[in-house]
Design a protein around this motif. Structure first.
Motif, PDB file in Angstrom:
ATOM      1  N   ARG A   5     -88.855  45.720  69.624  1.00 20.78           N
ATOM      2  CA  ARG A   5     -89.265  44.470  70.250  1.00 20.78           C
ATOM      3  C   ARG A   5     -89.547  43.468  69.139  1.00 20.78           C
ATOM      4  N   TYR A   6     -88.972  42.305  69.251  1.00 22.22           N
ATOM      5  CA  TYR A   6     -89.157  41.270  68.242  1.00 22.22           C
ATOM      6  C   TYR A   6     -89.882  40.077  68.857  1.00 22.22           C
ATOM      7  N   THR A  12     -87.106  33.171  65.814  1.00 28.03           N
ATOM      8  CA  THR A  12     -86.941  31.796  65.333  1.00 28.03           C
ATOM      9  C   THR A  12     -86.692  31.777  63.830  1.00 28.03           C
ATOM     10  N   ASP A  13     -87.428  32.599  63.097  1.00 19.70           N
ATOM     11  CA  ASP A  13     -87.219  32.708  61.644  1.00 19.70           C
ATOM     12  C   ASP A  13     -85.794  33.112  61.320  1.00 19.70           C
ATOM     13  N   PHE A  32     -83.339  40.906  57.102  1.00 17.20           N
ATOM     14  CA  PHE A  32     -84.307  40.923  58.197  1.00 17.20           C
ATOM     15  C   PHE A  32     -84.367  42.279  58.910  1.00 17.20           C
ATOM     16  N   ASN A  33     -83.536  43.219  58.473  1.00 19.30           N
ATOM     17  CA  ASN A  33     -83.519  44.566  59.047  1.00 19.30           C
ATOM     18  C   ASN A  33     -83.201  44.541  60.541  1.00 19.30           C
ATOM     19  N   LEU A  54     -85.020  32.779  73.889  1.00 18.07           N
ATOM     20  CA  LEU A  54     -85.511  33.741  72.900  1.00 18.07           C
ATOM     21  C   LEU A  54     -86.693  34.539  73.427  1.00 18.07           C
ATOM     22  N   GLN A  55     -87.296  34.091  74.497  1.00 11.98           N
ATOM     23  CA  GLN A  55     -88.427  34.803  75.091  1.00 11.98           C
ATOM     24  C   GLN A  55     -87.981  35.773  76.164  1.00 11.98           C
TER      25      GLN A  55
END
Length: 226
Positions: A5-6, A12-13, A32-33, A54-55
């Motif tokens: 889970r990100y 955004t980064d 960023f793996n 993105l959410q």
């Protein structure tokens, strides 16, 4: 297969780094793996839905039994990849689709998502015009976190989502319940109408301030990345 889970901030980064990258996509994903499928999925969601997209993987979304079965059957047919089906059926993430597949192949029945959810998610309640405006402004201030707004105010996710969309299209007037009120509005005095216009302007200013705060939050994320 396991899925991480990100957070919205992390996604955004990654997208900001992708936009300004001075390296290959593979090198970016290694840094960023993450895998390239995740990056591709986030890009498509952002292009189609903006920040809200993105959410989607961490925000509850209802799915019907028929949609789940159609998506799973399409996957089992071998004609579609999971990435294709996530886009085709607007599923929040590949991990959600994978759960449906595992459920189905384990001979368990797929059900409507709404069943078994909390009352704040599955059922709505009656609200006043002022309440709806307050809920929408708070939701916008929090980057369209529909579930947080629904839980805080004990309304349904669907209600919050619809109110925000109406507000964005037509302002606070669009949040009025106009059923049975036409005659009453026609009988307003010029002073009453002027007061309503003033309140509408005040609420529009509140909306703009909420959006500005969220934009500043994103800018701060970018500054921390540099």
């Amino acid at each position: 297969m396991s899925y991480k889970r990100y957070s919205l901030e992390f996604k955004t980064d990654v997208l900001l780094a992708y936009e300004k990258r001075e390296c290959t996509v593979k090198e970016l994903c290694t840094y960023f793996n993450i895998n390239e499928d995740s990056l591709s999925e986030w890009m498509k969601l952002y292009e189609k839905y903006g920040i809200e997209g993105l959410q989607r993987s961490t925000t509850w979304k209802p799915y019907s039994k028929a949609l789940k079965e159609a998506a799973v059957n399409d996957y089992l047919s071998g004609e579609y990849s999971q990435r294709d089906l996530v886009e085709k059926y607007e599923i929040s993430s590949r991990s959600v689709l994978q759960r449906w597949i595992n459920h189905y192949t384990s001979h368990r029945e797929l059900k409507d998502t709404s069943k078994g959810r909390t009352s704040s998610m599955a059922k709505g309640r009656k609200t006043t015009w002022d309440e709806r405006i307050q809920i929408v402004l708070e939701c916008l201030k929090n980057g369209k976190d529909y579930q947080k707004a629904a839980s805080t105010h004990q309304v349904s996710y669907q209600q919050v989502y619809q109110w925000v969309k109406k507000y964005e299209d037509g302002g606070d007037e669009a949040l009025k319940d106009k059923r049975g009120h036409k005659k009453e509005e026609d009988q307003l005095t010029p002073e009453d109408k002027a007061n309503l216009r003033m309140k509408a302007l005040e609420r529009e200013n509140d909306r703009l301030r909420a959006e500005l705060l969220f934009i500043k939050k994103l800018e701060e994320i970018e500054r921390r990345r540099k």
